[in-house]
Design an enzyme around this catalytic site. Sequence first.
Site, PDB file in Angstrom:
ATOM      1  N   ASP A 101       0.849  -1.191   0.000  1.00  0.00           N
ATOM      2  CA  ASP A 101       0.000   0.000   0.000  1.00  0.00           C
ATOM      3  C   ASP A 101       0.888   1.245   0.000  1.00  0.00           C
ATOM      4  O   ASP A 101       1.022   1.942   1.009  1.00  0.00           O
ATOM      5  CB  ASP A 101      -0.951  -0.029   1.197  1.00  0.00           C
TER       6      ASP A 101
ATOM      7  N   LYS B 292       0.512  -8.026  -3.038  1.00  0.00           N
ATOM      8  CA  LYS B 292      -0.841  -7.470  -3.195  1.00  0.00           C
ATOM      9  C   LYS B 292      -0.762  -6.020  -3.655  1.00  0.00           C
ATOM     10  O   LYS B 292      -0.180  -5.171  -2.986  1.00  0.00           O
ATOM     11  CB  LYS B 292      -1.620  -7.565  -1.883  1.00  0.00           C
TER      12      LYS B 292
ATOM     13  N   ASP C 205      -5.978  -6.219  -5.659  1.00  0.00           N
ATOM     14  CA  ASP C 205      -7.051  -5.978  -4.684  1.00  0.00           C
ATOM     15  C   ASP C 205      -7.792  -4.699  -5.058  1.00  0.00           C
ATOM     16  O   ASP C 205      -7.627  -3.661  -4.417  1.00  0.00           O
ATOM     17  CB  ASP C 205      -6.433  -5.882  -3.280  1.00  0.00           C
ATOM     18  N   LEU C 206      -8.603  -4.779  -6.116  1.00  0.00           N
ATOM     19  CA  LEU C 206      -9.324  -3.591  -6.585  1.00  0.00           C
ATOM     20  C   LEU C 206     -10.763  -3.571  -6.092  1.00  0.00           C
ATOM     21  O   LEU C 206     -11.488  -2.608  -6.336  1.00  0.00           O
ATOM     22  CB  LEU C 206      -9.296  -3.525  -8.122  1.00  0.00           C
ATOM     23  N   LYS C 207     -11.181  -4.620  -5.419  1.00  0.00           N
ATOM     24  CA  LYS C 207     -12.533  -4.705  -4.831  1.00  0.00           C
ATOM     25  C   LYS C 207     -13.587  -4.211  -5.825  1.00  0.00           C
ATOM     26  O   LYS C 207     -14.290  -3.224  -5.585  1.00  0.00           O
ATOM     27  CB  LYS C 207     -12.593  -3.936  -3.515  1.00  0.00           C
TER      28      LYS C 207
ATOM     29  N   HIS D   3     -16.806  -3.471  -7.824  1.00  0.00           N
ATOM     30  CA  HIS D   3     -18.209  -3.368  -7.396  1.00  0.00           C
ATOM     31  C   HIS D   3     -18.914  -2.377  -8.314  1.00  0.00           C
ATOM     32  O   HIS D   3     -18.731  -1.168  -8.203  1.00  0.00           O
ATOM     33  CB  HIS D   3     -18.288  -2.892  -5.937  1.00  0.00           C
TER      34      HIS D   3
ATOM     35  N   THR E 235     -20.289  -3.881 -16.400  1.00  0.00           N
ATOM     36  CA  THR E 235     -19.053  -3.096 -16.218  1.00  0.00           C
ATOM     37  C   THR E 235     -17.981  -3.931 -15.518  1.00  0.00           C
ATOM     38  O   THR E 235     -16.803  -3.917 -15.911  1.00  0.00           O
ATOM     39  CB  THR E 235     -19.366  -1.817 -15.407  1.00  0.00           C
TER      40      THR E 235
ATOM     41  N   THR F 207     -12.611  -5.731   7.096  1.00  0.00           N
ATOM     42  CA  THR F 207     -12.147  -6.015   8.457  1.00  0.00           C
ATOM     43  C   THR F 207     -12.179  -4.771   9.341  1.00  0.00           C
ATOM     44  O   THR F 207     -12.068  -4.871  10.555  1.00  0.00           O
ATOM     45  CB  THR F 207     -10.725  -6.612   8.435  1.00  0.00           C
TER      46      THR F 207
ATOM     47  N   ARG G 251      -1.814  -8.831  12.807  1.00  0.00           N
ATOM     48  CA  ARG G 251      -0.886  -8.055  13.629  1.00  0.00           C
ATOM     49  C   ARG G 251      -0.205  -8.975  14.636  1.00  0.00           C
ATOM     50  O   ARG G 251      -0.887  -9.596  15.444  1.00  0.00           O
ATOM     51  CB  ARG G 251      -1.652  -6.985  14.451  1.00  0.00           C
TER      52      ARG G 251
HETATM   53  O1  C5P Z   1      -1.727  -2.632   6.730  1.00  0.00           O
HETATM   54  P1  C5P Z   1      -2.695  -3.749   6.931  1.00  0.00           P
HETATM   55  O2  C5P Z   1      -2.052  -5.052   7.348  1.00  0.00           O
HETATM   56  O3  C5P Z   1      -3.860  -3.375   7.832  1.00  0.00           O
HETATM   57  O4  C5P Z   1      -3.273  -4.001   5.455  1.00  0.00           O
HETATM   58  C1  C5P Z   1      -4.389  -4.738   5.203  1.00  0.00           C
HETATM   59  C2  C5P Z   1      -4.606  -4.796   3.730  1.00  0.00           C
HETATM   60  O5  C5P Z   1      -5.703  -5.660   3.469  1.00  0.00           O
HETATM   61  C3  C5P Z   1      -4.948  -3.459   3.080  1.00  0.00           C
HETATM   62  O6  C5P Z   1      -4.300  -3.462   1.817  1.00  0.00           O
HETATM   63  C4  C5P Z   1      -6.451  -3.487   2.904  1.00  0.00           C
HETATM   64  O7  C5P Z   1      -6.882  -2.805   1.747  1.00  0.00           O
HETATM   65  C5  C5P Z   1      -6.707  -4.979   2.734  1.00  0.00           C
HETATM   66  N1  C5P Z   1      -8.035  -5.458   3.138  1.00  0.00           N
HETATM   67  C6  C5P Z   1      -8.572  -5.305   4.404  1.00  0.00           C
HETATM   68  N2  C5P Z   1      -9.813  -5.802   4.691  1.00  0.00           N
HETATM   69  C7  C5P Z   1     -10.504  -6.469   3.757  1.00  0.00           C
HETATM   70  C8  C5P Z   1      -9.951  -6.621   2.484  1.00  0.00           C
HETATM   71  C9  C5P Z   1      -8.700  -6.133   2.202  1.00  0.00           C
HETATM   72  O8  C5P Z   1      -7.932  -4.745   5.275  1.00  0.00           O
HETATM   73  N3  C5P Z   1     -11.682  -7.026   4.062  1.00  0.00           N
END
Ligand code: C5P
Length: 235
Positions: free
Chosen positions: A19, A41, A68-70, A72, A77, A132, A182
Site C-alpha cells: 500500500d 498485493k 485488490d481492486l474490490k 463493485h 461493467t 475487516t 498483527r
Molecule cells: O496494513 P494492513 O495489514 O492493515 O493491510 C491490510 C490490507 O488488506 C490493506 O491493503 C487493505 O486494503 C486490505 N483489506 C482489508 N480488509 C478487507 C480486504 C482487504 O484490510 N476485508
Amino acid sequence: MNPPEVTEGVRSRLALALDIDDLVEAGRLSRRMLPWFSVAKVGLELFSASGPEAVGTFVDQGYDVFLDLKLHDIPTTVGKAARVLGSLGVSYVTAHASGGTQMLSAAVDGLNEGASAAGLTPPMVLAVTILTSDTDAPSGLFEERIGYAVNADCGGVVCAATELSQLSRLAPELLSVVPGIRPEGISSHDQGRPATPSQAIRQGAGLLVIGRAVTGSIDPEDAAAGIADEVARTI
Ligand code: C5P
C-alpha cells in the site's frame, strides 16, 4: 547476512500488501521481502498510481500478484473490467460480495475470458465479504455473502480471522484470505478485528495478508522474519 531459511510452506501462506503510491519504492521493498512472501498485493493506491505496470514489476520479480481492486459495479461493467484484468497475468482479483451472485459471476467470466484470450491461467476471484475495519455488520450477512461467492464459483473469500470458523462450516472448499494480521504488541491501526499470525493460521486461514506490520516497520526484514517464524511454528 545469511539467507533466511523460510520453507515454501510458510512463504506460500504470506501475501505482502504494498500500500505505497510509488512503484519504484514498492518494487524495492518487494524485492527485499521475496524470501518471506510469495504473493504481492497491489491495492487501489498503487494501481491508481502505476496501473498494469505495477503488475509486471512484481511478476518479473517472481511473485504471484494479487490485484485488490474490490470490483463493485453493474455486472456488465465488472465483466468488462475483469476481462482486461484477466489478461495482465495476475493470480487473484477481489470483488465485493455485496455486489451479489450475478456481479461476482461476471467477474469470474470476465477474468476467464481475458486470461484465455491472452493464453494465461485465469486468476482466482476472491469475494470480499465484510471489510475487516467494519465492526458492526449485522449477523447473517457473512453467510449470505458466502452464498453469493459459492454460487458464482469464486475460488476464495477475503474475511476476518473471526469469521474463519463460520467459513469452514459454510464453504470449506474456498480459499480464505485474511487481512488485519498483527503480531502481538503491534498497533491494530484501523483494523477493527485484528488477529495474530498464529491465531489466524490456527483458525484455518489459507493466506495471510500482511501490510503495515511489515511495510510500516523500521526494520521490515526483522518484522517479516518474525511473522514467518510465528507461522512456521504454527503450521
Ligand atoms: O496494513 P494492513 O495489514 O492493515 O493491510 C491490510 C490490507 O488488506 C490493506 O491493503 C487493505 O486494503 C486490505 N483489506 C482489508 N480488509 C478487507 C480486504 C482487504 O484490510 N476485508
